[in-house]
Design a protein around this motif. Structure first.
Motif, PDB file in Angstrom:
ATOM      1  N   ASP A  27       0.841  -1.204   0.000  1.00 36.41           N
ATOM      2  CA  ASP A  27       0.000   0.000   0.000  1.00 36.41           C
ATOM      3  C   ASP A  27       0.873   1.250   0.000  1.00 36.41           C
ATOM      4  OD1 ASP A  27      -2.298  -1.628   0.256  1.00 36.41           O
ATOM      5  OD2 ASP A  27      -2.425  -1.312   2.436  1.00 36.41           O
ATOM      6  N   LYS A  28       1.852   1.260   0.897  1.00 35.66           N
ATOM      7  CA  LYS A  28       2.714   2.435   1.031  1.00 35.66           C
ATOM      8  C   LYS A  28       3.516   2.679  -0.247  1.00 35.66           C
ATOM      9  CE  LYS A  28       4.354   0.929   4.970  1.00 35.66           C
ATOM     10  NZ  LYS A  28       5.135   0.804   6.209  1.00 35.66           N
ATOM     11  N   SER A  29       3.983   1.624  -0.875  1.00 34.48           N
ATOM     12  CA  SER A  29       4.718   1.756  -2.128  1.00 34.48           C
ATOM     13  C   SER A  29       3.828   2.362  -3.217  1.00 34.48           C
ATOM     14  CB  SER A  29       5.254   0.395  -2.551  1.00 34.48           C
ATOM     15  OG  SER A  29       5.943   0.487  -3.763  1.00 34.48           O
ATOM     16  N   HIS A  30       2.595   1.890  -3.283  1.00 35.21           N
ATOM     17  CA  HIS A  30       1.637   2.419  -4.257  1.00 35.21           C
ATOM     18  C   HIS A  30       1.370   3.903  -3.994  1.00 35.21           C
ATOM     19  CE1 HIS A  30      -1.587   2.042  -7.220  1.00 35.21           C
ATOM     20  NE2 HIS A  30      -2.330   2.774  -6.408  1.00 35.21           N
ATOM     21  N   ILE A  31       1.153   4.258  -2.741  1.00 38.39           N
ATOM     22  CA  ILE A  31       0.897   5.653  -2.373  1.00 38.39           C
ATOM     23  C   ILE A  31       2.105   6.520  -2.710  1.00 38.39           C
ATOM     24  CG2 ILE A  31       0.522   7.223  -0.423  1.00 38.39           C
ATOM     25  CD1 ILE A  31      -1.168   4.908   0.848  1.00 38.39           C
ATOM     26  N   GLU A  32       3.306   6.025  -2.411  1.00 39.62           N
ATOM     27  CA  GLU A  32       4.531   6.783  -2.709  1.00 39.62           C
ATOM     28  C   GLU A  32       4.626   7.081  -4.203  1.00 39.62           C
ATOM     29  OE1 GLU A  32       6.994   8.027  -0.730  1.00 39.62           O
ATOM     30  OE2 GLU A  32       6.143   7.276   1.145  1.00 39.62           O
ATOM     31  N   GLY A  74      -9.861  26.129  -4.532  1.00 42.42           N
ATOM     32  CA  GLY A  74     -10.918  25.123  -4.399  1.00 42.42           C
ATOM     33  C   GLY A  74     -10.743  23.984  -5.383  1.00 42.42           C
ATOM     34  N   CYS A  75     -10.412  24.315  -6.616  1.00 37.92           N
ATOM     35  CA  CYS A  75     -10.216  23.275  -7.636  1.00 37.92           C
ATOM     36  C   CYS A  75      -8.997  22.411  -7.332  1.00 37.92           C
ATOM     37  CB  CYS A  75     -10.075  23.906  -9.018  1.00 37.92           C
ATOM     38  SG  CYS A  75     -11.601  24.654  -9.622  1.00 37.92           S
ATOM     39  N   SER A  76      -7.924  23.025  -6.827  1.00 35.19           N
ATOM     40  CA  SER A  76      -6.734  22.224  -6.529  1.00 35.19           C
ATOM     41  C   SER A  76      -6.979  21.333  -5.316  1.00 35.19           C
ATOM     42  CB  SER A  76      -5.502  23.106  -6.322  1.00 35.19           C
ATOM     43  OG  SER A  76      -5.659  23.974  -5.223  1.00 35.19           O
ATOM     44  N   ILE A  77      -7.748  21.824  -4.349  1.00 31.61           N
ATOM     45  CA  ILE A  77      -8.095  20.988  -3.200  1.00 31.61           C
ATOM     46  C   ILE A  77      -8.983  19.835  -3.653  1.00 31.61           C
ATOM     47  CG2 ILE A  77      -9.309  20.930  -0.979  1.00 31.61           C
ATOM     48  CD1 ILE A  77      -8.304  23.890  -0.615  1.00 31.61           C
ATOM     49  N   ASP A  78      -9.907  20.121  -4.547  1.00 30.36           N
ATOM     50  CA  ASP A  78     -10.731  19.051  -5.128  1.00 30.36           C
ATOM     51  C   ASP A  78      -9.857  18.007  -5.815  1.00 30.36           C
ATOM     52  OD1 ASP A  78     -13.038  20.295  -4.251  1.00 30.36           O
ATOM     53  OD2 ASP A  78     -13.625  21.034  -6.238  1.00 30.36           O
ATOM     54  N   ALA A  79      -8.799  18.454  -6.491  1.00 27.35           N
ATOM     55  CA  ALA A  79      -7.886  17.517  -7.165  1.00 27.35           C
ATOM     56  C   ALA A  79      -7.186  16.625  -6.147  1.00 27.35           C
ATOM     57  CB  ALA A  79      -6.862  18.281  -8.003  1.00 27.35           C
ATOM     58  N   SER A  80      -6.834  17.182  -4.993  1.00 27.27           N
ATOM     59  CA  SER A  80      -6.173  16.360  -3.967  1.00 27.27           C
ATOM     60  C   SER A  80      -7.145  15.338  -3.392  1.00 27.27           C
ATOM     61  CB  SER A  80      -5.569  17.234  -2.857  1.00 27.27           C
ATOM     62  OG  SER A  80      -6.565  17.833  -2.059  1.00 27.27           O
ATOM     63  N   VAL A  81      -8.388  15.725  -3.216  1.00 32.56           N
ATOM     64  CA  VAL A  81      -9.401  14.781  -2.734  1.00 32.56           C
ATOM     65  C   VAL A  81      -9.605  13.676  -3.772  1.00 32.56           C
ATOM     66  CG1 VAL A  81     -11.849  14.507  -2.137  1.00 32.56           C
ATOM     67  CG2 VAL A  81     -10.542  16.434  -1.213  1.00 32.56           C
ATOM     68  N   HIS A  82      -9.618  14.056  -5.030  1.00 36.29           N
ATOM     69  CA  HIS A  82      -9.740  13.057  -6.099  1.00 36.29           C
ATOM     70  C   HIS A  82      -8.559  12.082  -6.043  1.00 36.29           C
ATOM     71  CE1 HIS A  82     -10.848  11.270  -9.926  1.00 36.29           C
ATOM     72  NE2 HIS A  82      -9.599  11.436 -10.316  1.00 36.29           N
ATOM     73  N   PHE A  83      -7.348  12.591  -5.802  1.00 35.13           N
ATOM     74  CA  PHE A  83      -6.154  11.751  -5.666  1.00 35.13           C
ATOM     75  C   PHE A  83      -6.344  10.745  -4.526  1.00 35.13           C
ATOM     76  CE2 PHE A  83      -2.227  11.627  -2.971  1.00 35.13           C
ATOM     77  CZ  PHE A  83      -1.563  10.626  -3.658  1.00 35.13           C
ATOM     78  N   VAL A  84      -6.819  11.216  -3.377  1.00 40.90           N
ATOM     79  CA  VAL A  84      -7.009  10.325  -2.223  1.00 40.90           C
ATOM     80  C   VAL A  84      -8.116   9.312  -2.524  1.00 40.90           C
ATOM     81  CG1 VAL A  84      -7.591  10.200   0.233  1.00 40.90           C
ATOM     82  CG2 VAL A  84      -6.085  12.025  -0.605  1.00 40.90           C
ATOM     83  N   GLN A  86      -8.814   8.129  -5.422  1.00 40.75           N
ATOM     84  CA  GLN A  86      -8.203   7.149  -6.330  1.00 40.75           C
ATOM     85  C   GLN A  86      -7.415   6.118  -5.532  1.00 40.75           C
ATOM     86  OE1 GLN A  86      -8.493   6.817  -9.812  1.00 40.75           O
ATOM     87  NE2 GLN A  86      -7.584   4.853  -9.271  1.00 40.75           N
ATOM     88  N   LEU A  87      -6.674   6.577  -4.514  1.00 43.97           N
ATOM     89  CA  LEU A  87      -5.940   5.649  -3.647  1.00 43.97           C
ATOM     90  C   LEU A  87      -6.902   4.692  -2.959  1.00 43.97           C
ATOM     91  CD1 LEU A  87      -3.357   8.045  -1.953  1.00 43.97           C
ATOM     92  CD2 LEU A  87      -2.908   6.352  -3.754  1.00 43.97           C
ATOM     93  N   GLU A  88      -8.020   5.218  -2.483  1.00 48.21           N
ATOM     94  CA  GLU A  88      -9.024   4.356  -1.840  1.00 48.21           C
ATOM     95  C   GLU A  88      -9.485   3.258  -2.781  1.00 48.21           C
ATOM     96  OE1 GLU A  88     -11.575   6.768   1.441  1.00 48.21           O
ATOM     97  OE2 GLU A  88     -12.166   7.095  -0.639  1.00 48.21           O
ATOM     98  N   SER A  89      -9.785   3.647  -3.999  1.00 49.12           N
ATOM     99  CA  SER A  89     -10.268   2.683  -4.987  1.00 49.12           C
ATOM    100  C   SER A  89      -9.197   1.654  -5.323  1.00 49.12           C
ATOM    101  CB  SER A  89     -10.706   3.433  -6.247  1.00 49.12           C
ATOM    102  OG  SER A  89     -11.104   2.532  -7.241  1.00 49.12           O
ATOM    103  N   ASP A  90      -7.977   2.122  -5.526  1.00 49.46           N
ATOM    104  CA  ASP A  90      -6.876   1.226  -5.885  1.00 49.46           C
ATOM    105  C   ASP A  90      -6.579   0.223  -4.771  1.00 49.46           C
ATOM    106  OD1 ASP A  90      -6.618   2.748  -8.184  1.00 49.46           O
ATOM    107  OD2 ASP A  90      -4.715   3.676  -7.593  1.00 49.46           O
ATOM    108  N   LEU A  91      -6.622   0.695  -3.513  1.00 51.31           N
ATOM    109  CA  LEU A  91      -6.147  -0.116  -2.384  1.00 51.31           C
ATOM    110  C   LEU A  91      -7.264  -0.723  -1.535  1.00 51.31           C
ATOM    111  CD1 LEU A  91      -3.308   2.327  -1.266  1.00 51.31           C
ATOM    112  CD2 LEU A  91      -3.091   0.264  -2.684  1.00 51.31           C
ATOM    113  N   GLN A  92      -8.516  -0.417  -1.871  1.00 48.68           N
ATOM    114  CA  GLN A  92      -9.663  -0.923  -1.105  1.00 48.68           C
ATOM    115  C   GLN A  92      -9.543  -0.530   0.379  1.00 48.68           C
ATOM    116  OE1 GLN A  92     -12.369  -2.384  -2.783  1.00 48.68           O
ATOM    117  NE2 GLN A  92     -11.115  -1.464  -4.366  1.00 48.68           N
ATOM    118  N   ILE A  93      -9.263   0.755   0.603  1.00 46.37           N
ATOM    119  CA  ILE A  93      -9.214   1.308   1.958  1.00 46.37           C
ATOM    120  C   ILE A  93     -10.092   2.543   2.001  1.00 46.37           C
ATOM    121  CG2 ILE A  93      -6.909   0.430   2.520  1.00 46.37           C
ATOM    122  CD1 ILE A  93      -5.751   3.121   1.832  1.00 46.37           C
TER     123      ILE A  93
END
Length: 161
Positions: A27-32, A74-84, A86-93
């Motif tokens: 998980d950590k490797s994927h996030i990195e 606001g848009c850049s913060i939305d992009a960071s939430v989208h990134f997180v 995506q991590l949730e979806s990829d890692l099932q967390i």
């Protein structure tokens, strides 16, 4: 633009994401990997953001931005939430479950549902000096002084009276 976490100023804005489970090495490797790519391209209205991220205690993802360089919009913060997300979806967390509070007990992080906190205090599992995580800190400098605090100095203090 990715900056080493330790080089971010104390007034850099932070967002803390608590995982619903301990992150594995995979998980950590994927996030990195994805985190580096995300930070290299993260921008606000086309202006690059000086940012960083780090995983703490195998449980928390912290993203930080030096807003003295460029402000997060606001848009850049939305992009960071989208990134997180995506991590949730990829890692099932789940990084957005706000129904659990994290504590340190015997040098391990554990999560306790809000509904169980009073009984954990009553049975002595959670004591006044049990460290709990205040995920509402807003700047990097507060990570050292206000992120891990004794339960009695948080809203949980009412359970110790």
């Amino acid at each position: 633009m990715l900056i080493p976490f330790e080089n971010m100023p104390d007034n850099a804005r932070v967002w803390i994401y608590q995982s619903d489970k301990k992150l594995t090495d995979a998980d950590k490797s994927h996030i990195e990997g994805l985190g580096r790519s995300f930070c290299e391209g993260w921008a606000a209205h086309g202006a690059p953001l000086k940012c960083s991220f780090r995983i703490f205690h195998d449980q928390f993802l912290i993203i930080t931005v030096d807003e003295s360089h460029n402000m997060a919009s606001g848009c850049s913060i939305d992009a960071s939430v989208h990134f997180v997300k995506q991590l949730e979806s990829d890692l099932q967390i789940n990084f957005f479950d706000r129904t659990k509070v994290a504590f340190v007990l015997n040098e391990e992080v554990f999560l306790e549902p809000l509904s169980q906190l009073k009984s954990k205090v009553d049975e002595g599992t959670i004591q006044e000096d049990t460290l709990t995580f205040n995920n509402l800190v807003s700047v990097k400098g507060e990570l050292a002084s206000a992120w891990m605090v004794p339960a009695k100095s948080t809203w949980l203090g009412r359970y110790f009276n």
